[in-house]
Design an enzyme around this catalytic site. Structure first.
Site, mmCIF file in Angstrom:
data_model
loop_
_atom_site.group_PDB
_atom_site.id
_atom_site.type_symbol
_atom_site.label_atom_id
_atom_site.label_comp_id
_atom_site.label_asym_id
_atom_site.label_seq_id
_atom_site.Cartn_x
_atom_site.Cartn_y
_atom_site.Cartn_z
ATOM 1 N N CYS A 36 -4.510 -2.629 -3.053
ATOM 2 C CA CYS A 36 -4.477 -1.460 -1.970
ATOM 3 C C CYS A 36 -5.504 -0.498 -2.401
ATOM 4 O O CYS A 36 -6.208 -0.139 -1.442
ATOM 5 C CB CYS A 36 -3.096 -0.854 -2.243
ATOM 6 N N HIS A 74 0.799 3.340 -4.769
ATOM 7 C CA HIS A 74 0.370 2.604 -3.693
ATOM 8 C C HIS A 74 -0.373 3.648 -2.701
ATOM 9 O O HIS A 74 -0.119 4.814 -2.564
ATOM 10 C CB HIS A 74 1.538 1.904 -2.912
ATOM 11 N N HIS A 128 -2.953 -1.123 4.847
ATOM 12 C CA HIS A 128 -2.922 -1.223 3.438
ATOM 13 C C HIS A 128 -2.920 -2.691 3.167
ATOM 14 O O HIS A 128 -2.586 -3.544 4.005
ATOM 15 C CB HIS A 128 -1.825 -0.508 2.948
#
Length: 655
Positions: free
Chosen positions: A557, A610, A621
């Protein structure tokens, strides 16, 4: 009363070491640590929130810990009248405990805050005849800086009303800026140079005072804000040094402090910070509460055969007379409390463990034993005490470990600071080799030998060529691309420490081909600045997820976010999401989201950090399950908890 139960409440176990042994208190803590097993072996009765409820979000304050329904049930099940010892109680804590018809062993909270408030305490102390550095109360503003330099000199001290030296106190030097918001009420004072000391004490309801021994701080005022170690470091004062400081004058100053305590009606524990300068004692701060060194102080008292100050506080003892122990520090221990002074959340290394460390014949720090017993600590060793489990996220400004030493090093403070800094860099941070010993201006280009991805690792892996893939994956950090230029920092056994252009460091095994010299003389920035946003996103859509990956074969990510902003905007962000968060500016509400904002999240299942990019109202993402994907906020919230939305400063985005 014999049927009452004493409860010591703390977020982390470091502050509770030896407290149960001395006072018989049950320990209630928030965070799980590898100290748990050892403390229980030594007889401590501990209830740990994170251990009992590993899937529940851990309370991040003493009030949240105490008032949580799960904690409340444990306390109510004791079926005894409860008395509470708390490191730094608040008005909310006091009110909550009173609501439960329990008892907080603390002085009036408003009185405690008044003494700890640097402005109020200064006024009270001066009125009582306690010598303080010359000061002035002002509202901070840039227009007044020149005038204050004229009044207080090239260097002066700026202190906010509350907080420890590393967060609310600044050394202001002419021509340098400090991170302080305009309009903040502060105390500006003259810089008094000299050795800094600290002591803990207890004052009873009649105004009698008992003190602990005098400690020397490892960092003087001039060191504030300058060391990543934090500012809480103390070492025993040796006999030779006591001959050069006037203890009788210090006792006189404490006698005057008694007037302050009597005037405001304060009883209980306190801590003082002092400076010995030009044959005078200056008092610079009062902490009207249990101090950060409470555990070490408790053990010192026990070793020395003294009644522990914490015991006096817990029993609210009445003293027969003053009891000054300023010259009785015979145990010769030192400690530094490690604090995350970075501007971002820091993740503790997975390989870091509490225990006793010693230097081997190769001058490498090795873990000798997992003991947390102070009696096992020998001269030249370090006792590391961690507040959290490995791979925990430590917020900026939070303490996360204590390092303790024993022996004659306490007579040589600069040597001691250097030894602790060596341990900090090579063990706690996992650098193995210290920053001061790294190479300068050596670059090399990676020449891959096959198609398999090459990763730099968090630390050297023994028997690298025979290591299983799951072991290598455990220490994987980030992928290095074929032809990428790396800066070589040092060599350790069969590994080279390298640094990428974005500042990421890691270890690369020597079996990977690195060409030096004419092949690489400086960093070469990755990628090309030719992509438009839509074209970039379309080209990456569907790319599988790979932890540490950075190519179309797999990407994680934060690497996806990093590549986007470099290839589309010409800004090279840090690799890790926590660093990206620190470099961006938080927005107050998610409804304010705009293109190229960053959305920071954590997975609901494992709590892993994240990050994604906002584009056209949706989030792009790289997810473990889907790879690079475009999703709505609602779809994301099924698996992620939204932490906050941030944006990057437009002028640095090539806009």
């Amino acid at each position: 009363m014999a049927d009452q139960q004493l409860v010591y409440v703390t977020l982390d176990l470091r502050r509770a070491l030896w407290v149960s042994e001395i006072t018989g208190a049950k320990i209630v803590c928030a965070y799980k640590s590898d100290l748990l097993a050892n403390m229980r072996k030594q007889g401590a009765d501990i209830w740990c929130f994170q251990e009992a409820y590993p899937k529940t979000e851990v309370p991040t304050s003493s009030f949240r810990l105490l008032s949580h329904a799960k904690t409340l049930k444990v306390l109510q099940d004791m079926k005894k009248p409860l008395q509470f010892l708390i490191f730094k109680p608040s008005s909310k804590i006091k009110k909550w405990i009173e609501t439960q018809k329990w008892e907080l062993l603390s002085s009036d909270i408003a009185t405690s805050k008044r003494l700890e408030d640097k402005l109020d305490f200064a006024e009270l102390a001066v009125e009582a005849g306690v010598l303080m550095p010359e000061y002035k109360e002002v509202l901070w503003n840039l227009e007044g800086v020149q005038e204050w330099h004229e009044d207080f000199g090239e260097t002066f001290i700026v202190q906010g009303r509350m907080g420890h030296a590393g967060s609310s106190s600044f050394v202001k030097r002419k021509g340098e800026n400090i991170a302080l918001q305009s309009g903040t009420r502060v105390k500006i004072s003259k810089l008094v140079t000299g050795d800094t000391y600290t002591l803990n004490g207890y004052v009873d309801a009649a105004g009698n005072i008992a003190t602990g021994p005098l400690w020397k701080q490892l960092m003087n005022v001039e060191d504030w804000n300058s060391a990543e170690l934090g500012t809480v470091g103390i070492s025993a004062v040796n006999r030779e040094e006591l001959d050069h400081i006037d203890i009788s004058r210090l006792k006189n100053k404490i006698e005057k402090l008694r007037l302050v305590f009597i005037r405001v009606g304060y009883t209980g524990s306190f801590g003082l910070d002092l400076i010995w300068s030009s044959e005078l004692w200056y008092m610079i701060e009062c902490n009207a509460r249990l101090t950060a060194s409470v555990s070490l102080q408790v053990k010192q008292d026990q070793i020395s055969g003294r009644q522990p100050l914490l015991g006096l506080h817990a029993k609210r003892s009445i003293l027969n007379s003053d009891e000054f122990r300023l010259e009785q520090n015979i145990a010769e221990y030192s400690q530094v409390i490690l604090r995350n002074t970075r501007k971002r959340t820091w993740k503790t290394p997975r390989f870091l463990k509490s225990g006793l460390y010693q230097l081997n014949d190769q001058r490498e720090w090795v873990l000798k034993s997992r003991s947390s017993n102070l009696a096992d600590l020998q001269e030249g060793e370090m006792l590391l005490l961690l507040s959290r489990a490995p791979q925990s996220f430590i917020q900026s400004g939070s303490d996360y470990a204590t390092v303790m030493t024993k022996g004659p090093l306490h007579t040589k403070y600069e040597v001691l600071k250097e030894e602790i800094r060596d341990f900090y860099e090579r063990v706690v941070l996992g650098h193995i080799v210290r920053n001061k010993d790294l190479w300068d201006d050596r670059y090399a280009r990676l020449m891959k030998k096959g198609k398999d991805p090459v990763f730099i690792l968090q630390r050297p892996v023994p028997d690298y060529k025979k290591a299983e893939e799951k072991i290598l994956r455990k220490y994987r950090q980030v992928e290095v691309l074929d032809g990428e230029v790396l800066q070589m920092k040092t060599k350790y056994h069969h590994f080279v420490l390298v640094e990428k252009v974005d500042g990421t460091r890691g270890w690369l095994h020597e079996s990977h081909r690195l060409n030096e010299g004419i092949h690489a003389k400086e960093f070469v920035y990755p990628g090309k600045l030719t992509r438009k946003a839509d074209a970039f996103l379309k080209s990456w859509k569907g790319t599988p997820y790979l932890w540490g990956g950075n190519t179309k074969n797999g990407i994680d990510c934060s690497a996806f976010v990093q590549r986007y902003f470099w290839e589309v905007k010409g800004r090279l962000l840090p690799k890790y999401s926590q660093d990206q968060k620190a470099e961006s500016l938080k927005k107050e509400n998610i409804v304010e989201m705009a293109d190229e904002d960053l959305l920071f999240m954590k997975s609901r299942k494992k709590g892993i950090a994240h990050v994604g990019i906002i584009k056209n109202g949706k989030v792009w993402h790289s997810s473990l399950e889907t790879g690079v994907v475009e999703q709505t906020i609602e779809e994301l919230q099924e698996k992620y908890e939204i932490e906050h939305l941030s944006h990057l400063d437009g002028e640095n985005l090539g806009l």
